[in-house]
Design a protein around this motif. Structure first.
Motif, PDB file in Angstrom:
ATOM      1  N   VAL A  58       0.925  -1.186   0.274  1.00 30.67           N
ATOM      2  CA  VAL A  58       0.155   0.000   0.009  1.00 30.67           C
ATOM      3  C   VAL A  58       0.957   1.304  -0.085  1.00 30.67           C
ATOM      4  N   SER A  63      -0.716  -3.049  -6.033  1.00 29.94           N
ATOM      5  CA  SER A  63      -1.653  -4.057  -5.357  1.00 29.94           C
ATOM      6  C   SER A  63      -1.019  -5.254  -4.866  1.00 29.94           C
ATOM      7  N   TYR A  81      -6.069  -0.663   6.378  1.00 34.15           N
ATOM      8  CA  TYR A  81      -5.777  -0.150   5.215  1.00 34.15           C
ATOM      9  C   TYR A  81      -6.466   0.197   4.139  1.00 34.15           C
ATOM     10  N   ALA A  85      -5.276   2.454   0.957  1.00 30.18           N
ATOM     11  CA  ALA A  85      -5.245   2.031  -0.351  1.00 30.18           C
ATOM     12  C   ALA A  85      -6.210   2.753  -1.264  1.00 30.18           C
ATOM     13  N   LYS A  88      -4.227   5.618  -2.430  1.00 24.83           N
ATOM     14  CA  LYS A  88      -3.249   5.341  -3.296  1.00 24.83           C
ATOM     15  C   LYS A  88      -3.556   4.874  -4.667  1.00 24.83           C
ATOM     16  N   TYR A  91      -5.396  -1.979  -5.125  1.00 23.92           N
ATOM     17  CA  TYR A  91      -6.314  -3.016  -4.824  1.00 23.92           C
ATOM     18  C   TYR A  91      -5.629  -4.074  -3.802  1.00 23.92           C
ATOM     19  N   VAL A  92      -6.287  -4.235  -2.637  1.00 21.90           N
ATOM     20  CA  VAL A  92      -5.786  -5.466  -1.731  1.00 21.90           C
ATOM     21  C   VAL A  92      -6.799  -6.187  -1.729  1.00 21.90           C
TER      22      VAL A  92
END
Length: 373
Positions: A58, A63, A81, A85, A88, A91-92
């Motif tokens: 992140v 990602s 997060y 995320a 920024k 994608y997590v």
């Protein structure tokens, strides 16, 4: 054991180098993250090793996806997060392995195949093994030991997140007992203790609040066989639940996984023959309302049965699911949610070609019985 693989830099056919990094060394993780667009994190148990990787990704605008089946880790990462995320634009996406792509995408597939409004689904997982039996690595066992031991923390975490309740649309899905006999499968079934239920609920909440879609109620179960299997499982389960409460018990469980799981979990993991002889089927029974029927004022009047089939879950289906999720993230980017963030697979991939990709790779989605009024 602590190596991480990155994807998204090298074109097929080019030499892919090996980067060494350690979850205990933030600098090495940052250096790795800066060289890629997407990190595939396979290092569990994630409650011990997962967060430094998410943080490095992140913070460096990269990602990442993982194959965690640990709700506490998955939802903890959302709490810590999600906003960062989104800022920024990365994608997590957690639980992109056997936990919980078949269940989460299976519910969405069932919804899309029903002509009308799907309001409730039950899934039944059956794992079949050959003469060599089943084998699972003890990393999964450790995740279960520590996850069950720390259940109270998950409740606190959910209070902190302050989830909006998911409304019940249509007839309320009846909760089954912990164990019951299924006439459809002619086997006894148990409530599935994995992360599928919590992951599907997160997806349904997202689709309802963000995209105004009708939320689907969900129950997850696993078939376990005849009465003999049930008695053996009940005995092992009670012993597990007793030992997991004490530090000494947890040490015993993690030191001797083979003994306490009747040989299913081991420090060696499955043999090639065991993997070759094992497969899974997840069957979905859905109900809902035909087009024009109001779910608030009537009984469900349509049913559908679908299925997700695949090879051995932990070491064959999981990498297939993870790699295809990674390709969807990289190549179907126009179909991802508009904002970055921490997502469940269904929330991230509901509009992508992920199911088509999986179908071509041996994790197959199909309609077993057409919707019938």
């Amino acid at each position: 054991d602590r190596g991480l693989r990155c994807a998204g830099k090298a074109a097929p056919g080019e030499e892919v180098g090996v980067l060494l990094c350690d979850v205990g060394d933030a600098g090495s993780l940052a250096a790795m993250a800066k060289q890629t667009r997407l990190v595939l994190n396979c290092v569990g148990p994630y409650r011990f090793f997962g967060e430094p990787v998410v943080e490095a990704c992140v913070e460096n605008g990269v990602s990442c996806i993982d194959i965690s089946g640990e709700p506490q880790f998955l939802e903890g990462m959302y709490l810590k997060y999600n906003e960062r995320a989104a800022e920024k634009g990365v994608y997590v996406v957690g639980s992109c392995g056997f936990d919980s792509i078949p269940a989460d995408m299976g519910v969405l597939y069932t919804r899309d195949k029903l002509k009308g409004t799907l309001t409730a689904v039950e899934s039944f997982l059956s794992v079949k093994s050959g003469p060599e039996g089943l084998g699972v690595h003890d990393g999964t066992w450790k995740s279960a030991v520590y996850g069950l031991a720390d259940e109270a923390s998950l409740k606190k975490l959910r209070k902190q997140i302050g989830y909006a309740p998911v409304p019940v649309v249509g007839a309320k899905l009846k909760k089954r007992g912990f164990m019951f006999y299924s006439p459809e499968f002619k086997e006894y079934c148990l409530t599935f203790m994995g992360s599928d239920g919590s992951v599907v609920k997160r997806t349904q909440r997202y689709l309802h609040t963000e995209l105004q879609q009708t939320p689907v109620q969900y129950g997850a179960y696993v078939t376990v066989g005849g009465l003999g299997s049930v008695i053996k499982l009940m005995f092992l389960g009670m012993l597990f639940l007793l030992l997991v409460k004490f530090n000494f018990g947890r040490k015993l469980l993690t030191k001797y996984p083979e003994f306490f799981s009747a040989g299913r979990f081991s420090k060696k993991g499955p043999t090639q023959k065991q993997m070759d002889g094992t497969s899974f089927t997840m069957t979905f029974f859905g109900e809902g309302y035909s087009e024009g029927q109001d779910p608030q004022n009537a009984k469900p009047n349509v049913k559908i049965c679908t299925e997700v089939k695949g090879p051995e879950p932990g070491y064959v289906a999981t990498p297939i699911a993870m790699v295809q999720a990674a390709l969807s993230l990289l190549e179907d980017s126009a179909s991802l949610p508009k904002r970055g963030g921490v997502y469940s697979p269904g929330a991230a991939f509901s509009k992508t070609k992920l199911i088509d990709r999986l179908n071509k790779r041996g994790v197959e989605f199909s309609v077993i019985s057409k919707p019938e009024v």
